[in-house]
Design a protein around this motif. Structure first.
Motif, PDB file in Angstrom:
ATOM      1  N   ARG A 270      -2.129 -62.662  57.114  1.00  0.00           N
ATOM      2  CA  ARG A 270      -1.096 -63.312  57.912  1.00  0.00           C
ATOM      3  C   ARG A 270      -1.706 -64.251  58.953  1.00  0.00           C
ATOM      4  O   ARG A 270      -1.243 -65.366  59.158  1.00  0.00           O
ATOM      5  CB  ARG A 270      -0.236 -62.257  58.615  1.00  0.00           C
ATOM      6  CG  ARG A 270       0.622 -61.438  57.673  1.00  0.00           C
ATOM      7  CD  ARG A 270       1.784 -62.247  57.155  1.00  0.00           C
ATOM      8  NE  ARG A 270       2.652 -61.454  56.282  1.00  0.00           N
ATOM      9  CZ  ARG A 270       3.715 -61.921  55.669  1.00  0.00           C
ATOM     10  NH1 ARG A 270       4.044 -63.202  55.820  1.00  0.00           N
ATOM     11  NH2 ARG A 270       4.445 -61.158  54.886  1.00  0.00           N
TER      12      ARG A 270
ATOM     13  N   GLU B 231       5.918 -69.289  52.903  1.00  0.00           N
ATOM     14  CA  GLU B 231       6.025 -67.871  53.289  1.00  0.00           C
ATOM     15  C   GLU B 231       7.298 -67.235  52.747  1.00  0.00           C
ATOM     16  O   GLU B 231       7.278 -66.098  52.282  1.00  0.00           O
ATOM     17  CB  GLU B 231       5.985 -67.760  54.814  1.00  0.00           C
ATOM     18  CG  GLU B 231       6.046 -66.328  55.328  1.00  0.00           C
ATOM     19  CD  GLU B 231       5.920 -66.264  56.836  1.00  0.00           C
ATOM     20  OE1 GLU B 231       5.974 -65.152  57.382  1.00  0.00           O
ATOM     21  OE2 GLU B 231       5.779 -67.328  57.464  1.00  0.00           O
TER      22      GLU B 231
ATOM     23  N   ASP C  39       6.988 -64.122  50.239  1.00  0.00           N
ATOM     24  CA  ASP C  39       7.517 -62.821  50.643  1.00  0.00           C
ATOM     25  C   ASP C  39       8.616 -62.353  49.698  1.00  0.00           C
ATOM     26  O   ASP C  39       8.734 -61.160  49.396  1.00  0.00           O
ATOM     27  CB  ASP C  39       8.062 -62.900  52.073  1.00  0.00           C
ATOM     28  CG  ASP C  39       6.943 -63.022  53.098  1.00  0.00           C
ATOM     29  OD1 ASP C  39       7.262 -63.308  54.265  1.00  0.00           O
ATOM     30  OD2 ASP C  39       5.776 -62.821  52.730  1.00  0.00           O
TER      31      ASP C  39
ATOM     32  N   GLU D  62       8.696 -58.987  47.525  1.00  0.00           N
ATOM     33  CA  GLU D  62       9.837 -58.077  47.677  1.00  0.00           C
ATOM     34  C   GLU D  62      10.440 -57.733  46.323  1.00  0.00           C
ATOM     35  O   GLU D  62      10.713 -56.569  46.021  1.00  0.00           O
ATOM     36  CB  GLU D  62      10.878 -58.736  48.573  1.00  0.00           C
ATOM     37  CG  GLU D  62      12.145 -57.929  48.764  1.00  0.00           C
ATOM     38  CD  GLU D  62      13.210 -58.738  49.464  1.00  0.00           C
ATOM     39  OE1 GLU D  62      13.824 -59.614  48.814  1.00  0.00           O
ATOM     40  OE2 GLU D  62      13.424 -58.509  50.660  1.00  0.00           O
TER      41      GLU D  62
END
Length: 392
Positions: A227, A238, A242, A246
């Motif tokens: 990060r 991002e 992400d 997920e």
């Protein structure tokens, strides 16, 4: 068998009343179950976030503290011997025979300085080798106030900018921050390559997302802090990265749960209570996972669709439907265990156990949207016990 038709009609009337009661209570039970699951999910999220936050803080503090200690040791190894020699030479030139007055002036500074240096005759390789350890300990205890006081203010008054300068010095010398800068420069071209791959990635099946995410994680695993390094790359996608993680994580978790359910086998050596608790626990986990996915399906599915991430697996026609169907195996195991128990010990002696089996079967029926032939057959066997045993 029942002795006459009157008893049979009474029993059927009781069964109908039972079913009606179940129907009335089902709505409240489902609402309570949903609330419990939501509370459990939120608690788990809070717990995970707290644990992750504490872990990151602990790791960062350890790295910062280690880097700070290492920076002090390195500085004293390089500078302390020369400063000691310089101070001794200056004292010898100004006053070959030091008097107590010199010590009185040196002790006037705040905080107090280290013990007086030994005479020139006692200085040698041994004393020089030990000097960094003494200075390091002294500076650690006094937070380097004497060092900054001697350099900035000879009368021992602490500079107002000391705290700010010290924090900046620690940050600049931190090995952790140094590693981040090093990774940013060393992997710059490779990260730009990964940026282009993530932005251009399109998938037709969720299994492809799993493979892609695994590859991305491996490519970034060498970074000291992913990060922190990626923050230096404004073009890093991002949101999409992400979302890919997920989706892959949620899909993998559901698939693992499905595998666990499909491979479940009732152990005859387990007691009735243990067996039913295991099955009920699996069903609770299944319902919680499915309900959680269904609650966010609309918003998450839209986001996945916008980012070209497969989302159809979240529908009843996809993995969610498969999971609901797998719950029938749990219903079968549950009803079989209760049927065997009732047949071996006399079903009419335990109406609560029969009710427990019927309630679980009904819950699965509502959750899965019905029974298949095998589950219906097992349910019929359980139902026969309610009409074949004499009332007592």
């Amino acid at each position: 068998m029942l002795p006459n038709g009157e008893d049979d009609s009474d029993l059927m009337r009781l069964v109908k009343e039972l079913q009606a009661s179940l129907m009335r209570n089902d709505k409240l039970e489902k609402e309570n179950r949903d609330l419990r699951q939501e509370v459990a999910r939120l608690r788990a999220q809070v717990s995970n976030l707290k644990a992750h936050d504490n872990e990151r803080k602990s790791m960062l503090w350890k790295k910062l503290q280690s880097s700070y200690d290492g920076g002090i040791t390195e500085e004293t190894n390089q500078k302390a011997p020369e400063s000691v020699k310089s101070n001794i030479k200056s004292q010898e030139v100004r006053n070959p025979n030091p008097k107590p007055k010199v010590q009185e002036q040196s002790t006037a500074t705040k905080p107090p300085p280290p013990p007086p240096l030994p005479s020139k005759t006692t200085l040698g390789k041994r004393s020089v080798r030990r000097a960094p350890e003494v200075v390091e300990l002294y500076r650690a205890l006094t937070k380097r106030e004497s060092h900054m006081g001697n350099r900035i203010n000879q009368n021992g008054v602490l500079s107002p900018a000391f705290s700010k300068n010290m924090i900046g010095e620690i940050e600049n010398r931190s090995k952790y921050l140094s590693d981040i800068k090093s990774d940013t420069n060393r992997h710059r071209d490779h990260i730009h390559f990964l940026i282009s791959k993530v932005e251009a990635a399109t998938f037709t099946d969720i299994s492809e997302v799993e493979t892609f995410v695994k590859w991305i994680d491996e490519e970034l695993s060498s970074l000291v802090d992913e990060r922190a390094v990626l923050k230096h790359f404004p073009k890093w996608p991002e949101r999409k990265a992400d979302s890919l993680r997920e989706a892959a994580c949620n899909y993998k978790g559901l698939k693992n749960l499905e595998t666990e359910i499909l491979s479940f086998k009732d152990n005859p050596k387990d007691s009735l209570t243990q067996a039913l608790q295991k099955i009920h626990s699996l069903q609770d986990r299944l319902e919680e996972s499915v309900n959680s996915t269904e609650r966010i399906r609309d918003s998450t599915g839209k986001r996945y669709k916008d980012l070209q991430i497969p989302w159809e697996w979240m529908l009843d026609a996809g993995l969610i439907g498969q999971l609901k169907y797998s719950s029938l195996r749990l219903a079968q195991a549950y009803m079989k265990r209760i049927t065997n128990e009732l047949e071996s010990n006399g079903g009419a002696k335990d109406g609560n156990l029969m009710l427990q089996g019927v309630r679980f079967a009904y819950t699965i029926h509502q959750f899965a949207g019905g029974f298949d032939e095998e589950t219906l057959r097992i349910f019929t066997e359980l139902k026969k016990i309610t009409t074949s045993e004499p009332r007592r």
